[in-house]
Scaffold this motif. Structure first.
Motif, PDB file in Angstrom:
ATOM      1  N   GLN A  24      50.388 -23.864 106.750  1.00  0.00           N
ATOM      2  CA  GLN A  24      49.893 -24.120 105.392  1.00  0.00           C
ATOM      3  C   GLN A  24      48.743 -25.119 105.412  1.00  0.00           C
ATOM      4  OE1 GLN A  24      53.170 -25.319 102.920  1.00  0.00           O
ATOM      5  NE2 GLN A  24      54.115 -23.286 102.970  1.00  0.00           N
ATOM      6  N   ASP A  25      48.878 -26.147 106.233  1.00  0.00           N
ATOM      7  CA  ASP A  25      47.824 -27.152 106.352  1.00  0.00           C
ATOM      8  C   ASP A  25      46.510 -26.547 106.852  1.00  0.00           C
ATOM      9  OD1 ASP A  25      49.729 -29.004 105.578  1.00  0.00           O
ATOM     10  OD2 ASP A  25      50.000 -29.844 107.601  1.00  0.00           O
ATOM     11  N   GLU A  26      46.615 -25.502 107.672  1.00  0.00           N
ATOM     12  CA  GLU A  26      45.440 -24.848 108.264  1.00  0.00           C
ATOM     13  C   GLU A  26      45.031 -23.591 107.492  1.00  0.00           C
ATOM     14  OE1 GLU A  26      43.733 -25.998 110.989  1.00  0.00           O
ATOM     15  OE2 GLU A  26      45.040 -27.764 111.037  1.00  0.00           O
ATOM     16  N   PHE A  27      45.690 -23.329 106.346  1.00  0.00           N
ATOM     17  CA  PHE A  27      45.397 -22.155 105.522  1.00  0.00           C
ATOM     18  C   PHE A  27      45.572 -20.849 106.299  1.00  0.00           C
ATOM     19  CE2 PHE A  27      42.851 -25.684 103.843  1.00  0.00           C
ATOM     20  CZ  PHE A  27      43.441 -25.793 102.595  1.00  0.00           C
ATOM     21  N   ARG A  28      46.667 -20.769 107.056  1.00  0.00           N
ATOM     22  CA  ARG A  28      47.012 -19.566 107.812  1.00  0.00           C
ATOM     23  C   ARG A  28      48.422 -19.138 107.439  1.00  0.00           C
ATOM     24  NH1 ARG A  28      44.948 -22.631 112.441  1.00  0.00           N
ATOM     25  NH2 ARG A  28      42.959 -21.765 113.052  1.00  0.00           N
ATOM     26  N   SER A  29      48.734 -17.873 107.742  1.00  0.00           N
ATOM     27  CA  SER A  29      50.118 -17.421 107.640  1.00  0.00           C
ATOM     28  C   SER A  29      50.864 -17.980 108.853  1.00  0.00           C
ATOM     29  CB  SER A  29      50.186 -15.896 107.662  1.00  0.00           C
ATOM     30  OG  SER A  29      49.765 -15.400 108.925  1.00  0.00           O
ATOM     31  N   VAL A  30      52.180 -17.997 108.779  1.00  0.00           N
ATOM     32  CA  VAL A  30      52.971 -18.456 109.929  1.00  0.00           C
ATOM     33  C   VAL A  30      52.674 -17.562 111.129  1.00  0.00           C
ATOM     34  CG1 VAL A  30      55.308 -18.734 110.857  1.00  0.00           C
ATOM     35  CG2 VAL A  30      54.787 -19.522 108.547  1.00  0.00           C
ATOM     36  N   ASN A  31      52.665 -16.253 110.912  1.00  0.00           N
ATOM     37  CA  ASN A  31      52.390 -15.322 111.996  1.00  0.00           C
ATOM     38  C   ASN A  31      51.001 -15.577 112.599  1.00  0.00           C
ATOM     39  OD1 ASN A  31      53.309 -12.728 113.363  1.00  0.00           O
ATOM     40  ND2 ASN A  31      51.246 -12.206 112.689  1.00  0.00           N
ATOM     41  N   GLY A  32      50.007 -15.738 111.742  1.00  0.00           N
ATOM     42  CA  GLY A  32      48.656 -16.004 112.210  1.00  0.00           C
ATOM     43  C   GLY A  32      48.554 -17.311 112.968  1.00  0.00           C
ATOM     44  N   HIS A  33      49.312 -18.316 112.523  1.00  0.00           N
ATOM     45  CA  HIS A  33      49.254 -19.608 113.196  1.00  0.00           C
ATOM     46  C   HIS A  33      49.947 -19.555 114.558  1.00  0.00           C
ATOM     47  CE1 HIS A  33      48.115 -23.739 113.223  1.00  0.00           C
ATOM     48  NE2 HIS A  33      49.338 -24.122 113.503  1.00  0.00           N
ATOM     49  N   ILE A  34      51.066 -18.842 114.637  1.00  0.00           N
ATOM     50  CA  ILE A  34      51.731 -18.683 115.936  1.00  0.00           C
ATOM     51  C   ILE A  34      50.800 -17.969 116.906  1.00  0.00           C
ATOM     52  CG2 ILE A  34      53.615 -17.492 117.135  1.00  0.00           C
ATOM     53  CD1 ILE A  34      55.374 -18.150 114.658  1.00  0.00           C
ATOM     54  N   GLU A  35      50.124 -16.919 116.441  1.00  0.00           N
ATOM     55  CA  GLU A  35      49.173 -16.214 117.305  1.00  0.00           C
ATOM     56  C   GLU A  35      48.038 -17.150 117.721  1.00  0.00           C
ATOM     57  OE1 GLU A  35      46.583 -12.109 117.555  1.00  0.00           O
ATOM     58  OE2 GLU A  35      47.621 -12.591 115.685  1.00  0.00           O
ATOM     59  N   PHE A  36      47.528 -17.946 116.797  1.00  0.00           N
ATOM     60  CA  PHE A  36      46.475 -18.913 117.105  1.00  0.00           C
ATOM     61  C   PHE A  36      46.937 -19.896 118.186  1.00  0.00           C
ATOM     62  CE2 PHE A  36      44.909 -23.232 116.307  1.00  0.00           C
ATOM     63  CZ  PHE A  36      43.553 -23.055 116.531  1.00  0.00           C
ATOM     64  N   LEU A  37      48.146 -20.446 118.022  1.00  0.00           N
ATOM     65  CA  LEU A  37      48.662 -21.413 118.990  1.00  0.00           C
ATOM     66  C   LEU A  37      48.850 -20.788 120.368  1.00  0.00           C
ATOM     67  CD1 LEU A  37      51.290 -23.186 116.720  1.00  0.00           C
ATOM     68  CD2 LEU A  37      49.088 -24.108 117.485  1.00  0.00           C
ATOM     69  N   LEU A  38      49.356 -19.568 120.409  1.00  0.00           N
ATOM     70  CA  LEU A  38      49.544 -18.888 121.697  1.00  0.00           C
ATOM     71  C   LEU A  38      48.211 -18.579 122.365  1.00  0.00           C
ATOM     72  CD1 LEU A  38      52.465 -16.484 120.769  1.00  0.00           C
ATOM     73  CD2 LEU A  38      52.568 -18.473 122.285  1.00  0.00           C
ATOM     74  N   ARG A  39      47.232 -18.141 121.563  1.00  0.00           N
ATOM     75  CA  ARG A  39      45.909 -17.847 122.111  1.00  0.00           C
ATOM     76  C   ARG A  39      45.243 -19.116 122.653  1.00  0.00           C
ATOM     77  NH1 ARG A  39      43.370 -13.381 121.607  1.00  0.00           N
ATOM     78  NH2 ARG A  39      44.577 -12.757 119.789  1.00  0.00           N
ATOM     79  N   GLU A  40      45.360 -20.213 121.923  1.00  0.00           N
ATOM     80  CA  GLU A  40      44.796 -21.485 122.388  1.00  0.00           C
ATOM     81  C   GLU A  40      45.460 -21.931 123.697  1.00  0.00           C
ATOM     82  OE1 GLU A  40      42.165 -23.479 121.190  1.00  0.00           O
ATOM     83  OE2 GLU A  40      41.814 -21.550 120.239  1.00  0.00           O
ATOM     84  N   ALA A  41      46.761 -21.768 123.791  1.00  0.00           N
ATOM     85  CA  ALA A  41      47.469 -22.133 125.021  1.00  0.00           C
ATOM     86  C   ALA A  41      47.019 -21.249 126.181  1.00  0.00           C
ATOM     87  CB  ALA A  41      48.979 -22.016 124.817  1.00  0.00           C
ATOM     88  N   ALA A  42      46.860 -19.950 125.934  1.00  0.00           N
ATOM     89  CA  ALA A  42      46.402 -19.032 126.984  1.00  0.00           C
ATOM     90  C   ALA A  42      44.986 -19.382 127.430  1.00  0.00           C
ATOM     91  CB  ALA A  42      46.466 -17.589 126.477  1.00  0.00           C
ATOM     92  N   ARG A  43      44.133 -19.732 126.469  1.00  0.00           N
ATOM     93  CA  ARG A  43      42.754 -20.120 126.803  1.00  0.00           C
ATOM     94  C   ARG A  43      42.752 -21.405 127.632  1.00  0.00           C
ATOM     95  NH1 ARG A  43      40.546 -20.542 121.867  1.00  0.00           N
ATOM     96  NH2 ARG A  43      39.900 -18.391 121.881  1.00  0.00           N
ATOM     97  N   ARG A  44      43.530 -22.388 127.190  1.00  0.00           N
ATOM     98  CA  ARG A  44      43.589 -23.683 127.871  1.00  0.00           C
ATOM     99  C   ARG A  44      44.086 -23.537 129.309  1.00  0.00           C
ATOM    100  NH1 ARG A  44      46.370 -26.122 124.131  1.00  0.00           N
ATOM    101  NH2 ARG A  44      48.359 -25.624 125.079  1.00  0.00           N
ATOM    102  N   GLU A  45      45.013 -22.610 129.526  1.00  0.00           N
ATOM    103  CA  GLU A  45      45.581 -22.414 130.856  1.00  0.00           C
ATOM    104  C   GLU A  45      44.799 -21.425 131.715  1.00  0.00           C
ATOM    105  OE1 GLU A  45      48.108 -24.147 132.204  1.00  0.00           O
ATOM    106  OE2 GLU A  45      48.055 -25.340 130.367  1.00  0.00           O
ATOM    107  N   GLY A  46      43.691 -20.920 131.177  1.00  0.00           N
ATOM    108  CA  GLY A  46      42.858 -19.995 131.945  1.00  0.00           C
ATOM    109  C   GLY A  46      43.457 -18.608 132.076  1.00  0.00           C
TER     110      GLY A  46
END
Length: 59
Positions: A24-46
């Motif tokens: 909500q703070d980021e103006f995303r759906s829960v599903n969209g935010h979970i996908e965002f967090l997973l994608r960021e983690a995958a990017r960070r880990e190469g």
């Protein structure tokens, strides 16, 4: 955009509440935010290939 894969997710209710507020703070759906967090983690880990990163930037 590629078709998205559906799957059930079991998550601790307290963690869900945290993610729900964060989304909500980021103006995303829960599903969209979970996908965002997973994608960021995958990017960070190469874990994302160069091609995947390029496709992501087009979106």
């Amino acid at each position: 955009m590629a078709k998205k894969k559906n799957f059930p997710l079991r998550i601790d209710p307290a963690l869900y509440a945290i993610i729900e507020q964060w989304a909500q703070d980021e103006f995303r759906s829960v599903n969209g935010h979970i996908e965002f967090l997973l994608r960021e983690a995958a990017r960070r880990e190469g874990r994302l290939t160069r091609k995947q990163r390029m496709e992501e930037e087009k979106e």
